[in-house]
Scaffold this motif. Structure first.
Motif, PDB file in Angstrom:
ATOM      1  N   ARG A  13       0.722  -1.203  -0.157  1.00 33.68           N
ATOM      2  CA  ARG A  13      -0.018   0.134   0.042  1.00 33.68           C
ATOM      3  C   ARG A  13       0.764   1.124   0.028  1.00 33.68           C
ATOM      4  O   ARG A  13       2.290   1.135   0.179  1.00 33.68           O
ATOM      5  CB  ARG A  13      -0.669   0.008   1.220  1.00 33.68           C
ATOM      6  N   PRO A  14       0.196   2.602  -0.275  1.00 34.33           N
ATOM      7  CA  PRO A  14       1.124   3.714  -0.311  1.00 34.33           C
ATOM      8  C   PRO A  14       1.701   3.947   1.066  1.00 34.33           C
ATOM      9  O   PRO A  14       2.795   4.701   0.986  1.00 34.33           O
ATOM     10  CB  PRO A  14      -0.003   4.725  -0.374  1.00 34.33           C
ATOM     11  N   ASP A  15       1.169   3.516   2.192  1.00 34.53           N
ATOM     12  CA  ASP A  15       1.785   3.580   3.557  1.00 34.53           C
ATOM     13  C   ASP A  15       2.965   2.366   3.705  1.00 34.53           C
ATOM     14  O   ASP A  15       3.438   2.373   4.815  1.00 34.53           O
ATOM     15  CB  ASP A  15       0.584   3.596   4.703  1.00 34.53           C
ATOM     16  N   LYS A  16       3.215   1.670   2.688  1.00 32.05           N
ATOM     17  CA  LYS A  16       4.414   0.900   2.666  1.00 32.05           C
ATOM     18  C   LYS A  16       4.039  -0.385   3.596  1.00 32.05           C
ATOM     19  O   LYS A  16       4.618  -1.296   3.711  1.00 32.05           O
ATOM     20  CB  LYS A  16       5.567   1.371   3.271  1.00 32.05           C
ATOM     21  N   GLU A  17       2.950  -0.522   3.937  1.00 29.89           N
ATOM     22  CA  GLU A  17       2.283  -1.746   4.698  1.00 29.89           C
ATOM     23  C   GLU A  17       2.042  -2.810   3.683  1.00 29.89           C
ATOM     24  O   GLU A  17       1.217  -2.490   2.635  1.00 29.89           O
ATOM     25  CB  GLU A  17       1.003  -1.610   5.370  1.00 29.89           C
ATOM     26  N   GLN A  18       2.136  -4.105   3.820  1.00 31.24           N
ATOM     27  CA  GLN A  18       2.172  -5.195   2.993  1.00 31.24           C
ATOM     28  C   GLN A  18       0.811  -5.917   3.390  1.00 31.24           C
ATOM     29  O   GLN A  18       0.635  -6.209   4.589  1.00 31.24           O
ATOM     30  CB  GLN A  18       3.483  -6.173   2.954  1.00 31.24           C
ATOM     31  N   ARG A  19      -0.009  -6.040   2.564  1.00 32.30           N
ATOM     32  CA  ARG A  19      -1.239  -7.021   2.568  1.00 32.30           C
ATOM     33  C   ARG A  19      -1.402  -8.186   1.649  1.00 32.30           C
ATOM     34  O   ARG A  19      -0.883  -8.109   0.335  1.00 32.30           O
ATOM     35  CB  ARG A  19      -2.455  -5.971   2.620  1.00 32.30           C
ATOM     36  N   TRP A  20      -2.156  -9.077   2.012  1.00 28.37           N
ATOM     37  CA  TRP A  20      -2.485 -10.386   1.228  1.00 28.37           C
ATOM     38  C   TRP A  20      -3.807 -10.247   1.038  1.00 28.37           C
ATOM     39  O   TRP A  20      -4.654 -10.018   1.841  1.00 28.37           O
ATOM     40  CB  TRP A  20      -2.084 -11.666   2.047  1.00 28.37           C
ATOM     41  N   ILE A  21      -4.286 -10.139  -0.424  1.00 30.83           N
ATOM     42  CA  ILE A  21      -5.695 -10.215  -0.716  1.00 30.83           C
ATOM     43  C   ILE A  21      -5.809 -11.307  -1.519  1.00 30.83           C
ATOM     44  O   ILE A  21      -5.286 -11.800  -2.203  1.00 30.83           O
ATOM     45  CB  ILE A  21      -5.825  -8.848  -1.562  1.00 30.83           C
ATOM     46  N   ARG A  22      -7.248 -11.711  -1.761  1.00 29.96           N
ATOM     47  CA  ARG A  22      -7.848 -12.570  -2.488  1.00 29.96           C
ATOM     48  C   ARG A  22      -8.818 -12.082  -3.413  1.00 29.96           C
ATOM     49  O   ARG A  22      -9.693 -11.427  -2.829  1.00 29.96           O
ATOM     50  CB  ARG A  22      -8.540 -13.767  -1.603  1.00 29.96           C
ATOM     51  N   ASN A  23      -8.851 -12.117  -4.594  1.00 29.08           N
ATOM     52  CA  ASN A  23      -9.709 -11.766  -5.822  1.00 29.08           C
ATOM     53  C   ASN A  23     -10.520 -12.697  -6.253  1.00 29.08           C
ATOM     54  O   ASN A  23     -10.193 -13.858  -6.675  1.00 29.08           O
ATOM     55  CB  ASN A  23      -8.887 -10.930  -6.976  1.00 29.08           C
ATOM     56  N   ILE A  46     -16.604  -6.961 -15.550  1.00 32.21           N
ATOM     57  CA  ILE A  46     -16.136  -7.756 -14.544  1.00 32.21           C
ATOM     58  C   ILE A  46     -16.778  -7.378 -13.326  1.00 32.21           C
ATOM     59  O   ILE A  46     -16.397  -6.147 -12.735  1.00 32.21           O
ATOM     60  CB  ILE A  46     -14.683  -8.267 -14.596  1.00 32.21           C
ATOM     61  N   PHE A  47     -17.530  -8.083 -12.443  1.00 29.97           N
ATOM     62  CA  PHE A  47     -17.978  -7.865 -11.310  1.00 29.97           C
ATOM     63  C   PHE A  47     -17.147  -8.710 -10.268  1.00 29.97           C
ATOM     64  O   PHE A  47     -16.938  -9.608 -10.372  1.00 29.97           O
ATOM     65  CB  PHE A  47     -19.508  -7.978 -10.905  1.00 29.97           C
ATOM     66  N   GLY A  48     -16.663  -7.987  -9.227  1.00 28.46           N
ATOM     67  CA  GLY A  48     -15.749  -8.845  -8.182  1.00 28.46           C
ATOM     68  C   GLY A  48     -15.683  -8.298  -6.793  1.00 28.46           C
ATOM     69  O   GLY A  48     -16.336  -7.424  -6.435  1.00 28.46           O
ATOM     70  N   ALA A  49     -14.866  -9.132  -5.999  1.00 31.53           N
ATOM     71  CA  ALA A  49     -14.861  -9.074  -4.573  1.00 31.53           C
ATOM     72  C   ALA A  49     -13.311  -9.151  -4.009  1.00 31.53           C
ATOM     73  O   ALA A  49     -12.937 -10.179  -4.714  1.00 31.53           O
ATOM     74  CB  ALA A  49     -15.665  -9.927  -3.754  1.00 31.53           C
ATOM     75  N   THR A  50     -12.885  -8.485  -3.176  1.00 31.92           N
ATOM     76  CA  THR A  50     -11.636  -8.397  -2.819  1.00 31.92           C
ATOM     77  C   THR A  50     -11.458  -8.510  -1.279  1.00 31.92           C
ATOM     78  O   THR A  50     -12.213  -7.740  -0.595  1.00 31.92           O
ATOM     79  CB  THR A  50     -10.692  -7.462  -3.499  1.00 31.92           C
ATOM     80  N   GLN A  51     -10.897  -9.754  -1.151  1.00 32.94           N
ATOM     81  CA  GLN A  51     -11.053  -9.883   0.532  1.00 32.94           C
ATOM     82  C   GLN A  51      -9.633  -9.702   1.133  1.00 32.94           C
ATOM     83  O   GLN A  51      -8.694 -10.172   0.626  1.00 32.94           O
ATOM     84  CB  GLN A  51     -11.373 -11.244   1.046  1.00 32.94           C
ATOM     85  N   ASP A  52      -9.435  -9.054   2.560  1.00 30.67           N
ATOM     86  CA  ASP A  52      -8.235  -9.019   2.892  1.00 30.67           C
ATOM     87  C   ASP A  52      -7.918 -10.089   3.891  1.00 30.67           C
ATOM     88  O   ASP A  52      -8.606 -10.379   4.883  1.00 30.67           O
ATOM     89  CB  ASP A  52      -8.062  -7.543   4.109  1.00 30.67           C
ATOM     90  N   ILE A  53      -6.776 -11.044   3.394  1.00 33.24           N
ATOM     91  CA  ILE A  53      -6.618 -12.206   4.137  1.00 33.24           C
ATOM     92  C   ILE A  53      -5.233 -12.280   4.715  1.00 33.24           C
ATOM     93  O   ILE A  53      -4.661 -13.144   4.962  1.00 33.24           O
ATOM     94  CB  ILE A  53      -6.690 -13.455   3.262  1.00 33.24           C
ATOM     95  N   THR A  54      -4.857 -10.933   5.085  1.00 39.35           N
ATOM     96  CA  THR A  54      -3.569 -10.813   5.729  1.00 39.35           C
ATOM     97  C   THR A  54      -3.517 -11.642   7.040  1.00 39.35           C
ATOM     98  O   THR A  54      -2.438 -12.075   7.607  1.00 39.35           O
ATOM     99  CB  THR A  54      -3.344  -9.372   5.973  1.00 39.35           C
ATOM    100  N   VAL A  55      -4.669 -11.525   7.986  1.00 43.77           N
ATOM    101  CA  VAL A  55      -4.371 -11.956   9.130  1.00 43.77           C
ATOM    102  C   VAL A  55      -4.329 -13.490   9.086  1.00 43.77           C
ATOM    103  O   VAL A  55      -3.745 -14.462   9.764  1.00 43.77           O
ATOM    104  CB  VAL A  55      -5.848 -11.676   9.736  1.00 43.77           C
ATOM    105  N   GLN A  56      -5.208 -14.055   8.301  1.00 43.40           N
ATOM    106  CA  GLN A  56      -5.142 -15.643   7.899  1.00 43.40           C
ATOM    107  C   GLN A  56      -3.735 -16.130   7.527  1.00 43.40           C
ATOM    108  O   GLN A  56      -3.217 -17.062   8.031  1.00 43.40           O
ATOM    109  CB  GLN A  56      -6.212 -16.142   6.865  1.00 43.40           C
ATOM    110  N   LYS A  57      -3.099 -15.127   6.713  1.00 40.05           N
ATOM    111  CA  LYS A  57      -1.866 -15.679   6.145  1.00 40.05           C
ATOM    112  C   LYS A  57      -0.904 -15.595   7.174  1.00 40.05           C
ATOM    113  O   LYS A  57       0.094 -16.704   7.326  1.00 40.05           O
ATOM    114  CB  LYS A  57      -1.437 -14.751   5.007  1.00 40.05           C
ATOM    115  N   LEU A  58      -1.137 -14.588   7.970  1.00 37.57           N
ATOM    116  CA  LEU A  58       0.137 -14.551   9.006  1.00 37.57           C
ATOM    117  C   LEU A  58       0.003 -15.687  10.073  1.00 37.57           C
ATOM    118  O   LEU A  58       1.053 -16.231  10.684  1.00 37.57           O
ATOM    119  CB  LEU A  58       0.036 -13.108   9.473  1.00 37.57           C
TER     120      LEU A  58
END
Length: 889
Positions: A462-472, A487-499
């Motif tokens: 992200r612009p604040d240099k934080e790294q995130r895992w996402i599922r599209n 294309i209709f889509g959804a993006t989920q933040d899965i950073t907590v699960q990955k960590l």
């Protein structure tokens, strides 16, 4: 809101602010009282020490007759005194008073605390202590000659008279009336607390508070024409008034306060004590001009003040007219929620107020129906946004070929962009982690060419240099020509699960490593047991041959060398048993820092001169329960390893500190309990190790040294010792960056017993004529024991199992003086046989001989039934000495 209620609330608010400020002064006095009593108890010193202190501080009689530190006074006059310096008022006439000297010595270091209190009480003038010895100290520092004479009698001071036993038997905090501060603060109030020690008055602490500081928060908004806000004390004196001024006479050193009668005849009749008891209330009375007035008062009992807000009754009509005008102006602006409060002090006003309020309610109800439809739509949109936020899922729509991207509020949050900013697909692509970019583009392209949906995971920065895992996840829409249009889509933040997954994998890896080390330890213990039996047979036969008088000198010397090899092999086995935690530690209370310093003397002689040893040992390290010799072995082994890692010299660094493991710490999963631990960190700057090597360093016989340069048991011994102490060891190393070992040893929660005195071993190695039964499943060991014991005069019976030993004991137990029992045998084993023999004869003497625990761990517990222990392989002299100790004991 009713105008009277507004005034009342303002008075209550000011009262609360003043009470809050006063409480801060009370709290500070209580702190200083407790601290001074503590210092009087703990800082006492001999007359010699106090005299040295006075000399060191340069206490002398000055030209004004004061006994004080002359260097500090000179520094103050030059503007160079420390900020936390305290000044002492001490008449030279009492400079030899032992109690006065002791009191000032006990309070010598209180300056920083008074500085902190003074800073906390912003605006306080002076903080000072007055003692029964007629000494006093003051903060901030002041040249005493500018304030008082050297022989000033502090028992005549107004603060002293406010709290001494005669005037304050209740021992309460007391305020003095306003007085003049000659240091330039104008009118001040003094607040004091008595100090009692063992029910005897010792002195007092005081704080001088300028009235202007205390009244900083005194401000009641004037809402009504003619309103007056003022403060009266419990004696009816005016403390503050917008017109009537308190006069200060510096020449006489007094403060003149006007009496309440200056406010009018009705005020002159007010009973201030009664008002103080009531605390608060409403008044109706005439002012000095004879006008009818209404007002409120609130008492502050701690300081004895009452705060008043008084206004003419006619002002209420002006307020009512203003309220009505304001109400209709609000309706014109569309504000239908305003209601006019009751004006109970004005006759015939209520009917007009009721009519207005009813009209406003009806208009508001009609407006509410119109807004409901709007709110229902907004609620639906809000619930969708809330659901997305809870699930950390953002929705999006990509329109092709325009390449127009629309994102939900939650998706803006996930990618860290300002909400509603125009975003194009290229912006998102730039955020993709460099390692994932090619894969993500390939998956996206293949999906829109061949699939009806897309699904993939990737990392973004992200612009604040934080790294995130996402599922599209996306649904692809085509036109009739088969071209992708949307294309209709959804993006989920899965950073907590990955960590969490990464953490779980790391813990599983640690668990597998721990299980592997436990399995290796079990195997090592079993091998050591069998090997010790073999060594026992060899050692026994060698000793028998050495004792043979017909053996030639050359052969005897060869047997002696064989015996030395057996002893070296036994030492290797002992290291294996240490690794497998079968060696019992001689635990006792231990100061780890002292142990490290003692071991350093050995390391300094062991390590080459080009390796420097550096220590960083924590102060006040808690005492642990440990075996000194085993901890010395840890340091020596790690020191030897560091030496080999730094052939050209370097640094060997040891530090200690106290750490606390909480319930959520990763170390809790390393078989450690939560609680306090001592951590030893040992570091070298040698050549280091790669990850593959560091994963095997604690395994027995693993070594990176050349043939003949190491056994591979040094670090496995360290591992066994640490685990035997209930601790944990980790290694951190990288090639070229050196190696660090971190060792955790638990701090006992229970009180440690005193160290037991170690009795010297018996030097008696003579034989005897008693009857001994030797029990062992190894025939060679039995044969050696039989020959050794018979050669020294004993009658010997042998048994090859626990069952056979019990059978023999049941028949011949009365004729047996001693049983020598091996524990690790097939069948029922040695321990059950031991219990059976003791059950047959509670006075039976049984000596354990085991190759599994060279320190006798099996027989050193509280339930031990054995009379003694000797570890295999044993020397003949050790066995004979132990036998005599047991038989003669």
């Amino acid at each position: 809101m009713n105008e009277l209620n507004v005034v009342r609330m303002h008075v209550q608010s000011v009262t609360a602010r003043l009470e809050r400020d006063i409480t801060r002064y009370y709290d500070a006095l209580y702190e200083m009282e407790r601290l001074s009593l503590l210092l009087f108890r703990t800082q006492k010193a001999s007359r010699t020490v106090i005299e040295k202190w006075l000399l060191k501080e340069g206490f002398q009689e000055d030209e004004d007759g004061f006994w004080q530190s002359q260097p500090l006074l000179e520094a103050y006059r030059k503007g160079k005194a420390p900020k936390n310096a305290i000044s002492v008022s001490w008449d030279a006439a009492i400079k030899n008073d032992p109690l006065a000297r002791e009191r000032m010595y006990c309070l010598r270091g209180i300056g920083p605390f008074l500085e902190e209190i003074h800073n906390r009480l912003a605006g306080a003038a002076w903080i000072y202590y007055q003692d029964i010895t007629n000494t006093a100290l003051q903060y901030p520092y002041i040249d005493q000659s500018t304030a008082i004479p050297h022989d000033f009698d502090w028992s005549t001071y107004h603060t002293w008279l406010s709290v001494d036993p005669e005037h304050n038997p209740e021992r309460e905090v007391r305020w003095t009336p306003p007085s003049v501060d000659y240091a330039g603060e104008g009118a001040i109030l003094s607040i004091s607390i008595p100090v009692y020690q063992r029910d005897e008055f010792q002195g007092l602490w005081s704080i001088d508070v300028p009235m202007r500081v205390l009244l900083t928060n005194y401000e009641i908004e004037t809402l009504l024409p003619g309103q007056e806000n003022f403060i009266l004390d419990r004696d009816g004196k005016i403390v503050v008034h917008p017109v009537i001024v308190t006069a200060i006479d510096k020449e006489k050193g007094s403060v003149f306060q006007q009496d309440k009668r200056a406010l009018g005849p009705d005020f002159a009749e007010l009973d201030m004590i009664e008002l103080m008891e009531k605390g608060q209330g409403q008044l109706e009375l005439k002012n000095k001009d004879g006008a009818d007035c209404i007002g409120y008062y609130n008492a502050i009992k701690q300081i004895g003040w009452s705060i008043f807000a008084i206004f003419p009754k006619k002002s209420l009509f002006e307020i009512f007219t203003s309220d009505m005008t304001d109400a209709f102006e609000r309706i014109k602006r569309g504000d239908l929620s305003f209601r006019i409060e009751n004006h109970t002090a004005i006759d015939q006003a209520q009917s007009l107020i009721n009519g207005y309020n009813e009209m406003a309610r009806e208009l508001e109800a009609q407006e509410a129906k119109r807004r409901k439809a709007e709110n229902d739509l907004k609620d639906s949109e809000h619930r969708l946004a809330k659901a997305q936020a809870l699930a950390h899922v953002g929705s999006w729509e990509l329109v092709l070929p325009e390449n127009h991207l629309t994102m939900s509020q939650e998706l803006y949050r996930i990618v860290g962009l300002p909400e509603n900013r125009a975003v194009r697909p290229g912006h998102i692509l730039k955020m993709v982690h460099p390692e994932d970019k090619e894969k993500a583009q390939d998956l996206f392209q293949r999906a829109i060419e061949n699939e009806k949906s897309l699904s993939f995971e990737m990392r973004i920065i992200r612009p604040d240099k934080e790294q995130r895992w996402i599922r599209n996840e996306g649904e692809i829409h085509y036109n009739r020509a088969g071209e992708v249009i949307r294309i209709f889509g959804a993006t989920q933040d899965i950073t907590v699960q990955k960590l969490a997954e990464q953490e779980r994998n790391a813990l599983e890896k640690q668990l597998r490593q721990a299980q592997k080390m436990e399995a290796i330890g079990t195997l090592a213990g079993g091998v050591a047991h069998d090997f010790n039996n073999i060594l026992q047979a060899i050692a026994g036969y060698v000793e028998l041959m050495i004792a043979d008088r017909e053996l030639s000198q050359e052969h005897r010397e060869q047997m002696v060398r064989v015996n030395g090899a057996v002893l070296r092999a036994a030492e290797l086995v002992r290291r294996l048993l240490t690794f497998s935690r079968k060696v019992e530690a001689a635990f006792k209370p231990l100061d780890l820092n002292k142990q490290i310093l003692a071991t350093m003397r050995l390391l300094e002689r062991t390590l080459p001169k080009m390796i420097s040893i550096e220590l960083d040992l924590a102060d006040e390290l808690p005492v642990i329960k440990a075996d000194p010799s085993q901890l010395e072995q840890i340091l020596m082994n790690l020191g030897t390893n560091a030496r080999d890692a730094m052939p050209d010299g370097g640094k060997f660094f040891i530090s200690t500190e106290t750490v606390f493991l909480a319930a959520g710490d990763r170390s809790i999963n390393m078989n450690l309990e939560k609680g306090e631990y001592v951590q030893i960190t040992i570091t070298d700057n040698g050549h280091g190790m790669d990850q593959e090597t560091s994963q095997h360093i604690f395994e027995p016989f693993f070594t990176t040294k050349g043939v003949g340069r190491g056994t591979g048991l040094g670090l496995s011994t360290v591992y066994g010792v640490v685990r035997n102490h209930g601790g944990h060891i980790e290694c951190f190393s990288e090639p070229g960056l050196g190696t660090t070992f971190k060792i955790l040893i638990p701090v006992p929660t229970e009180k440690l017993p005193e160290e037991e005195e170690v009795k010297p071993a018996s030097q008696n190695i003579k034989g005897g004529d008693e009857t001994i039964m030797v029990v062992d499943d190894d025939r060679a060991v039995l044969d050696v024991a039989l020959k050794m014991l018979e050669r020294n005069g004993y009658e010997v019976i042998t048994a090859g199992s626990g069952e056979e030993a019990i059978e023999i004991y049941e028949k011949h137990g009365n004729g047996l003086d001693l049983v020598i029992m091996d524990l690790g045998m097939p069948g029922i084993g040695g321990y059950k046989a031991l219990k059976k023999i003791v059950k047959i004869n509670s006075k039976a003497k049984v000596l354990i001989s085991s190759g599994y625990s060279p320190d006798g761990a099996e027989v050193r517990d509280k339930d031990s039934l054995a009379a003694g222990f000797v570890g295999k392989p044993y020397q003949l002299a050790d066995m004979l000495r132990t036998i005599r100790d047991v038989l003669d004991g």
